[in-house]
Write a protein that holds these residues in place. Sequence first.
Motif, PDB file in Angstrom:
ATOM      1  N   LEU A  99       0.832  -1.208   0.000  1.00 49.72           N
ATOM      2  CA  LEU A  99       0.000   0.000   0.000  1.00 49.72           C
ATOM      3  C   LEU A  99       0.867   1.258   0.000  1.00 49.72           C
ATOM      4  CD1 LEU A  99      -2.866  -1.012   2.461  1.00 49.72           C
ATOM      5  CD2 LEU A  99      -2.938  -0.908  -0.035  1.00 49.72           C
ATOM      6  N   VAL A 100       1.991   1.205   0.701  1.00 52.32           N
ATOM      7  CA  VAL A 100       2.919   2.340   0.683  1.00 52.32           C
ATOM      8  C   VAL A 100       3.423   2.569  -0.739  1.00 52.32           C
ATOM      9  CG1 VAL A 100       5.141   3.220   1.496  1.00 52.32           C
ATOM     10  CG2 VAL A 100       3.617   2.021   3.087  1.00 52.32           C
ATOM     11  N   GLU A 101       3.771   1.479  -1.408  1.00 61.33           N
ATOM     12  CA  GLU A 101       4.232   1.583  -2.793  1.00 61.33           C
ATOM     13  C   GLU A 101       3.150   2.175  -3.688  1.00 61.33           C
ATOM     14  OE1 GLU A 101       6.079  -1.272  -6.347  1.00 61.33           O
ATOM     15  OE2 GLU A 101       5.452  -2.134  -4.433  1.00 61.33           O
ATOM     16  N   ARG A 102       1.923   1.788  -3.442  1.00 62.81           N
ATOM     17  CA  ARG A 102       0.798   2.315  -4.230  1.00 62.81           C
ATOM     18  C   ARG A 102       0.616   3.811  -3.994  1.00 62.81           C
ATOM     19  NH1 ARG A 102      -5.371  -0.128  -3.913  1.00 62.81           N
ATOM     20  NH2 ARG A 102      -6.338   1.327  -5.398  1.00 62.81           N
ATOM     21  N   ILE A 103       0.743   4.243  -2.747  1.00 62.88           N
ATOM     22  CA  ILE A 103       0.634   5.667  -2.416  1.00 62.88           C
ATOM     23  C   ILE A 103       1.719   6.459  -3.145  1.00 62.88           C
ATOM     24  CG2 ILE A 103       0.894   7.362  -0.553  1.00 62.88           C
ATOM     25  CD1 ILE A 103      -0.407   5.255   1.309  1.00 62.88           C
ATOM     26  N   ILE A 104       2.942   5.931  -3.113  1.00 59.23           N
ATOM     27  CA  ILE A 104       4.054   6.596  -3.790  1.00 59.23           C
ATOM     28  C   ILE A 104       3.817   6.648  -5.293  1.00 59.23           C
ATOM     29  CG2 ILE A 104       6.519   6.458  -4.309  1.00 59.23           C
ATOM     30  CD1 ILE A 104       6.889   5.083  -1.580  1.00 59.23           C
TER      31      ILE A 104
END
Length: 250
Positions: A99-104
């Motif tokens: 999810l962090v990767e998706r936010i970035i």
Amino acid sequence: MGFIFVLNGKRLKNVLLIIFTALFTAWFLFVQNYVQVPVFSTDQGPKAFYRGDQGVVLSFNIGWGDEKAEPILDTLEKLEVKNATFFLSGAWAERHPDLVERIIKNGYEIGILGFNYKDYSGIKDEEIRKDINYALTAFKKLGIKKVEFARAPTGHFDERFLKIADQYGLDVVHWSVDSKDWTNPGKDAIVANVSKAKKGDIILLHASDSAKQTAVALPLIISSLKDRNLEIIPLSQMISDAEPKSSEIK
């Protein structure tokens, strides 16, 4: 028959003293009860930003949970909202690298919400530093190259946190409009709370599992902002475009 009131010099002095004392007391009580002197708004020292001059900022806190962040990201993508700021706890970020990767990838800005979601107003300076260090280390491992913003995990903090955050090069960001979505008052109530937003406001929302109705209310919130011609802008733009307002956070 007329009446003439005569005061000698001594009595007049006493009366004037009584009047002055009463007026001073009334002024002091007014200041105590109604005038709020902003402790964090001086020109010197770090500040807690809570609003600017242009656009509005959608900010989401995520401290814990596995279910609510993804639907919110889905909604933002579906409605083509390009700008949002996510304040993440380091512990949550470690558990959800996808999810962090998706936010970035979506280009959303990321700020830190501490690591273990502690109340900074109730712990020692060294514990605050350790919590921030843990969060920054976790973010670095996840490929978050630059972190500029911090928010107190529970929203409660004092001047100590401002100074410590400043030592790490972090701007402390509070909010000016609270959706109160974490109380789960119903989607209509959440939308009504956010409807108070005007140009320059930073809106507080949550994507933790405790906020069960945010994803449902979000399309209505975004529609309302657009209907009122309130542009959703990045937090970094709001801060750089103008001198943000700063004030004591109660």
